[in-house]
Every structure is written in C-alpha cells, then in structure tokens.
Design a protein around this motif. Structure first.
Motif, PDB file in Angstrom:
ATOM      1  N   ALA A  35       0.582  -1.580  -0.334  1.00 14.44           N
ATOM      2  CA  ALA A  35      -0.583  -0.437   0.422  1.00 14.44           C
ATOM      3  C   ALA A  35       1.386   1.558  -0.248  1.00 14.44           C
ATOM      4  CB  ALA A  35      -1.232  -0.026   1.105  1.00 14.44           C
ATOM      5  N   LEU A  36       2.323   0.847   0.079  1.00 15.74           N
ATOM      6  CA  LEU A  36       3.480   2.249  -0.242  1.00 15.74           C
ATOM      7  C   LEU A  36       3.459   2.659  -1.348  1.00 15.74           C
ATOM      8  CD1 LEU A  36       4.954   1.041   3.017  1.00 15.74           C
ATOM      9  CD2 LEU A  36       3.814   3.554   3.050  1.00 15.74           C
ATOM     10  N   LEU A 177       2.822   7.917   1.478  1.00 15.89           N
ATOM     11  CA  LEU A 177       1.625   7.350   1.973  1.00 15.89           C
ATOM     12  C   LEU A 177       0.485   8.617   1.403  1.00 15.89           C
ATOM     13  CD1 LEU A 177       0.787   6.169   4.525  1.00 15.89           C
ATOM     14  CD2 LEU A 177       1.023   7.791   5.688  1.00 15.89           C
ATOM     15  N   THR A 178      -0.506   8.388   0.625  1.00 17.27           N
ATOM     16  CA  THR A 178      -1.384   8.361  -0.187  1.00 17.27           C
ATOM     17  C   THR A 178      -2.948   8.269   0.885  1.00 17.27           C
ATOM     18  OG1 THR A 178      -1.322   6.518  -1.451  1.00 17.27           O
ATOM     19  CG2 THR A 178      -0.476   7.923  -2.232  1.00 17.27           C
ATOM     20  N   ARG A 179      -3.606   9.368   0.420  1.00 14.13           N
ATOM     21  CA  ARG A 179      -4.945   9.032   1.367  1.00 14.13           C
ATOM     22  C   ARG A 179      -5.639   7.021   1.159  1.00 14.13           C
ATOM     23  NH1 ARG A 179     -10.141  12.435   0.014  1.00 14.13           N
ATOM     24  NH2 ARG A 179     -11.351  10.917   1.485  1.00 14.13           N
ATOM     25  N   ASP A 180      -5.486   6.494  -0.207  1.00 12.48           N
ATOM     26  CA  ASP A 180      -5.656   5.564  -0.997  1.00 12.48           C
ATOM     27  C   ASP A 180      -4.421   4.759   0.791  1.00 12.48           C
ATOM     28  OD1 ASP A 180      -7.511   5.730  -2.720  1.00 12.48           O
ATOM     29  OD2 ASP A 180      -6.273   5.696  -4.366  1.00 12.48           O
ATOM     30  N   SER A 181      -3.458   4.733   0.748  1.00 13.93           N
ATOM     31  CA  SER A 181      -2.652   4.268   1.198  1.00 13.93           C
ATOM     32  C   SER A 181      -3.057   4.080   2.885  1.00 13.93           C
ATOM     33  CB  SER A 181      -0.700   5.081   1.653  1.00 13.93           C
ATOM     34  OG  SER A 181      -0.690   4.795   0.229  1.00 13.93           O
ATOM     35  N   VAL A 182      -3.533   5.353   3.558  1.00 14.65           N
ATOM     36  CA  VAL A 182      -4.456   5.367   4.656  1.00 14.65           C
ATOM     37  C   VAL A 182      -5.519   5.445   4.735  1.00 14.65           C
ATOM     38  CG1 VAL A 182      -4.938   7.288   6.757  1.00 14.65           C
ATOM     39  CG2 VAL A 182      -3.032   7.821   5.407  1.00 14.65           C
ATOM     40  N   GLU A 183      -5.897   4.926   3.525  1.00 15.94           N
ATOM     41  CA  GLU A 183      -7.778   3.657   4.230  1.00 15.94           C
ATOM     42  C   GLU A 183      -7.099   2.172   4.311  1.00 15.94           C
ATOM     43  OE1 GLU A 183      -9.908   5.626   0.974  1.00 15.94           O
ATOM     44  OE2 GLU A 183     -10.088   8.074   1.748  1.00 15.94           O
ATOM     45  N   ARG A 232       7.876   4.341   9.196  1.00 18.61           N
ATOM     46  CA  ARG A 232       8.060   5.482   9.165  1.00 18.61           C
ATOM     47  C   ARG A 232       7.289   5.902   8.525  1.00 18.61           C
ATOM     48  NH1 ARG A 232      13.835   4.140  10.660  1.00 18.61           N
ATOM     49  NH2 ARG A 232      14.482   4.450   8.428  1.00 18.61           N
ATOM     50  N   MET A 233       7.611   6.109   8.006  1.00 16.72           N
ATOM     51  CA  MET A 233       6.430   6.169   6.628  1.00 16.72           C
ATOM     52  C   MET A 233       4.982   6.336   6.639  1.00 16.72           C
ATOM     53  SD  MET A 233       8.031   4.835   3.094  1.00 16.72           S
ATOM     54  CE  MET A 233       6.581   5.480   1.669  1.00 16.72           C
ATOM     55  N   TYR A 234       4.527   5.409   7.765  1.00 17.22           N
ATOM     56  CA  TYR A 234       2.819   5.582   8.210  1.00 17.22           C
ATOM     57  C   TYR A 234       3.065   6.020   9.325  1.00 17.22           C
ATOM     58  CZ  TYR A 234       1.090   1.627   4.836  1.00 17.22           C
ATOM     59  OH  TYR A 234       0.306   1.012   3.742  1.00 17.22           O
ATOM     60  N   GLY A 235       3.821   6.871  10.119  1.00 16.41           N
ATOM     61  CA  GLY A 235       3.987   7.692  11.144  1.00 16.41           C
ATOM     62  C   GLY A 235       4.428   7.095  12.408  1.00 16.41           C
TER      63      GLY A 235
END
Length: 289
Positions: A35-36, A177-183, A232-235
């Motif tokens: 998803a990244l 990290l895009t909106r699609d990644s987060v969702e 880290r990319m996911y926070g």
C-alpha cells in the motif's frame, strides 16, 4: 495429474516454507507494504471489491497463492492465465498526476511480487522458522517462477536477499503515504466482521469482542514487522526495540497456532490443495511433510 508435483516439489524451500501457518501474518504484512506504492494501492482501490467483500478477496488471493505453490503444472498455468487476462483489461488513474496506467505495468507487478515473497520469508524466519542463508536465497530464486507467471521477465526480479535489499533501497524514493494508503491500512487494521460470524459465535458460545481484539493484535504485529523505513512512512517508529517486540509476538503467535492446530483433525487443518500435492508426491515415491 498423478506424479505432477507442480512448479516446486518436496525438495523445494517453497514447500518447506508454505506449510507454516504463520505465513498468514506474512500475507497481512505484505498488504501494508504494498500500500506504500501510490500506483499499486490506487490500482487496488479503483478495481478491487476488497471494501465490499474483504474476506472474499482474501480467500481468492489465498487460493491463487495456494495453487501456485501446491497445484499441478496445469492448474498453476490455468489460474495464472486467468489472472493475467483479468489484469490486462484493467486500468487505474494515478491520483497524483491524473495519468491512466495499466494494472499489468511491470513496475507494479514487480513491487507486489517482491513485497509478498519478502514478507512471507521475513515473517517466517523472524517467527522462528529456521532457514539457512542458502535456503533464503533459494526461496527468492524459486519464486522467479511465480513472477514469470504474472508476466514479468525473471531477469528483472530480485533473486537473492541482497538483491531484495538493493531493490527496496532503490524503490524507497518512489514510495509515499497517500490517501489510498491510509484508507487501506485502516481497513486492514479494523476490517468489518462478516455478518454470519455473529450467529456462528453464538452457536459456539463465543463473543466477537475478543475476536476483534485478537485480530487487532495480529494486525499490530504485522505493522511492527514492517521494515523500519516503512514503519516511519506510516508515522510509526523505526526503533530496534520495535523489531524485537514484533519478533517475540510473531514467535508467540507461531507457537499458539501450532498448539491450536495440533488439536484439530488433519482433514481440517491441512488445505485440500496441499493434501493433494502430498498425495501426488507419495504416489511418486517421494516423502514430503
């Protein structure tokens, strides 16, 4: 087909690795990793029914992987051809540029392949499956066959642990990290429970509450097992202590799965595709576990 051991066979690292139930955790880890990639996750979001039918999609994906690993040569090539035809008709739009792109774009296929096989391998070894460095490289090399099934040129796919590390280093600047990644990550972490689970739980005298919390713990372990740069990319944190905690959790989960599965009849705990493969190997006079 009698005597047809498929792409790999009893002497392969693939058969040794894929008999491990902990690979379910590896599959979940691979989805967070995949998803990244902005285009890869956009392709899934725009073409997949995973939100409406997440468990159905998981079942279909598991069936595909199981067929490639355990199926006969004919079964493998038939299912791969079907998936290639499906992908060849699909496109998606890059949310960053507005460009439309095909789903069978080599970069996307390569990213999904590497993220999946690396996740299977890394999760298993960190959970306690013992593989030598030669076996680790052997697994990557064997999986070039799976990459080729998807239409990739094997020469363009990482075939050793060192090559996978180099590939990830090369890909990191292209990930975000895009909106699609987060969702997608949120959906993977807190998926909906199928409607019929409630009635089943009542019949078994169980509660869905503990089931939800147990799954959340598994998802948290999958995230913690991501490479530090991906966390880290996911926070999250890229600390070594997170890796050590994830390893302990994965080892505990593997032991728990082994303990639970040992109480279940073999006919229920061994997938029919694998059972058929073991039967063909036995018929050919080859002992396989």
């Amino acid at each position: 087909m009698s005597g047809d051991l498929g792409l790999f066979g009893p002497d392969s690292v693939t058969w040794k690795l894929h008999r491990e139930p902990i690979l379910l955790l590896g599959g979940l880890r691979s989805l967070y990793l995949q998803a990244l990639h902005p285009r890869a996750v956009a392709a899934v979001a725009q073409n997949s029914s995973y939100r409406a039918d997440p468990w159905g999609r998981l079942t279909r994906t598991s069936a595909y992987v199981g067929t490639v690993v355990w199926g006969t040569t004919d079964e493998v090539h038939k299912i791969a051809a079907r998936v290639r035809r499906l992908h060849s008709r699909m496109t998606a739009v890059d949310p960053r540029t507005g460009e439309r792109f095909p789903l069978d774009e080599p970069e996307l296929l390569r990213w999904v392949h590497v993220a999946e096989v690396e996740s299977f391998l890394t999760t298993a070894t960190r959970a306690g499956v013992r593989l030598t460095p030669a076996e680790i490289d052997g697994y990557y090399t064997e999986q070039l066959l799976a990459a080729e099934l998807m239409g990739l040129d094997p020469a363009t796919v990482p075939a050793t642990a060192d090559q996978v590390d180099a590939y990830y280093a090369e890909m990191q600047p292209r990930l975000s990290l895009t909106r699609d990644s987060v969702e997608t990550a949120m959906f993977l972490t807190l998926p909906p429970v199928p409607r019929n689970w409630g009635s089943r739980a009542v019949r078994l005298g169980l509660s869905l509450g503990p089931t939800r919390w147990a799954y959340f713990g598994i998802a948290a372990t999958a995230i913690a097992m991501l490479p530090p740069w991906a966390r880290r990319m996911y926070g999250g944190l890229g600390w070594p202590t997170t890796d050590r905690t994830a390893d302990l959790s994965a080892r505990g989960l593997r032991l728990l799965l082994s303990s639970v599965l040992s109480t279940i009849p073999r006919s229920l705990r061994v997938a029919p595709m694998r059972e058929a493969a073991l039967a063909r190997a036995s018929a050919a006079g080859i002992t396989a576990s």
